[in-house]
Design an enzyme around this catalytic site. Structure first.
Site, PDB file in Angstrom:
ATOM      1  N   ILE A  63      36.894  24.131  36.275  1.00 50.32           N
ATOM      2  CA  ILE A  63      37.560  24.902  37.333  1.00 50.32           C
ATOM      3  C   ILE A  63      37.210  24.339  38.758  1.00 50.32           C
ATOM      4  O   ILE A  63      36.370  24.833  39.535  1.00 50.32           O
ATOM      5  CB  ILE A  63      37.094  26.326  37.247  1.00 50.32           C
ATOM      6  N   PRO A  64      37.792  23.219  39.014  1.00 56.49           N
ATOM      7  CA  PRO A  64      37.691  22.725  40.429  1.00 56.49           C
ATOM      8  C   PRO A  64      37.996  23.578  41.307  1.00 56.49           C
ATOM      9  O   PRO A  64      39.224  24.298  41.118  1.00 56.49           O
ATOM     10  CB  PRO A  64      38.329  21.355  40.328  1.00 56.49           C
ATOM     11  N   HIS A  65      37.219  23.575  42.619  1.00 57.43           N
ATOM     12  CA  HIS A  65      37.701  24.690  43.582  1.00 57.43           C
ATOM     13  C   HIS A  65      37.228  24.311  44.911  1.00 57.43           C
ATOM     14  O   HIS A  65      36.562  23.472  45.035  1.00 57.43           O
ATOM     15  CB  HIS A  65      37.243  26.198  43.049  1.00 57.43           C
ATOM     16  N   SER A  66      37.746  25.073  45.987  1.00 57.71           N
ATOM     17  CA  SER A  66      37.354  24.928  47.311  1.00 57.71           C
ATOM     18  C   SER A  66      37.743  26.084  47.893  1.00 57.71           C
ATOM     19  O   SER A  66      38.635  26.999  47.530  1.00 57.71           O
ATOM     20  CB  SER A  66      37.656  23.694  47.980  1.00 57.71           C
TER      21      SER A  66
END
Lengths: 156, 124
Positions: free
Chosen positions: A65-68
């Site tokens: 779950i890559p996120h920013s």
């Protein structure tokens, strides 16, 4: 999930074979779906990679779950890319990642982001759900499954 | 910010997600508890949850984090993320086992940290 995943940005078969490549492919898909301007792709990718550098978002079971956070979005947005080959992601269980859920949230709205994380964690507990997603061969098949999967936290 | 009390109950872990080995049951069956309010403005998001779980796994004691209606294994990142704890959420931290007295203040501090960066030093 249907509330934050952008249908037009779903990627049934990621061409990328690296973490950075997959993240770029998914952010570009969100840009093509109209959520970012072309010049925003690089800074968003960089911010997600910076976050990965603080600790991988590969949560195991082939899911990451890559996120920013990003200013100026109307709401939390996300997309999902599938990789048949698997992508090295430094996951907590060491497994390559086959489902990449990428999230970009508004800095002032932590609630939707936390609920999206919870939702992804909970649906990822289901082997049946993961297998059916991986079997999806098109954006329409992915969306049908996503649409028919109620958010687990909403049932409580 | 948090109070510490002894109680005689021992509620089983009702967490969901990938099983992560929790600590052995306490020898004297008297868990230590603290009430902690989430102060991180982004809530208990992935990075602070991951750091908390990493600290919790260093102790032999079992670590349970309880929200209003459920309890999860504090050593499991995935369990913690299912709490979706927003800023201001009150959580009960329960630690049972031989090193509970050492663990509780450290874990309370980690859970109440306003930023994941504040948890880093607790890992050293």
């Amino acid at each position: 999930m249907k509330n934050f995943l952008v249908r037009d940005a779903l990627v049934p078969s990621l061409a990328a074979t690296t973490k950075e490549g997959a993240i770029r492919e998914l952010v570009t898909a969100l840009q093509r779906a109209g959520y970012f301007k072309p010049h925003e792709v690089d800074p968003v990718v960089s911010e997600i990679l910076r976050r990965e550098g603080l600790g991988s978002t590969g949560i195991g079971r082939g899911v990451a779950i890559p996120h920013s956070r990003h200013e100026g979005l109307p709401r939390l947005i996300g997309t999902l890319g599938l990789s048949k080959a698997g992508i090295p992601f430094d996951s907590i269980d060491g497994q390559d990642v086959r489902l990449v859920f990428l999230l970009v949230s508004r800095p002032d709205q932590p609630g939707p982001h936390l609920h999206a994380l919870e939702t992804i964690v909970r649906v990822s507990e289901s082997d049946e759900f993961l297998n059916r997603l991986m079997a999806a061969g098109s954006r329409d098949e992915m969306w049908e499954l996503i649409q028919n999967t109620p958010d687990p936290w909403a049932r409580e | 910010m948090f109070g510490i009390e002894r109680t005689a109950t021992n509620t089983p872990d009702e967490g969901t997600g990938t099983p992560v080995e929790n600590g052995p049951p306490p020898a004297d069956n008297t868990p230590l508890r603290a009430t902690v309010v989430i102060r991180n403005p982004q809530g208990l998001h992935m990075r602070p949850a991951m750091m908390f779980a990493r600290i919790a796994t260093r102790y032999r004691s079992s670590v349970t984090v309880r929200a209003k209606d459920r309890a999860v294994n504090g050593k499991s990142l995935l369990n913690l993320m299912t709490l979706a704890a927003l800023p201001g959420t009150e959580l009960e931290l329960e630690v049972s086992g031989e090193d509970a007295a050492t663990a509780l203040p450290v874990l309370s501090k980690a859970l109440a940290a306003p930023s994941a960066d504040d948890i880093g030093p607790l890992l050293n």
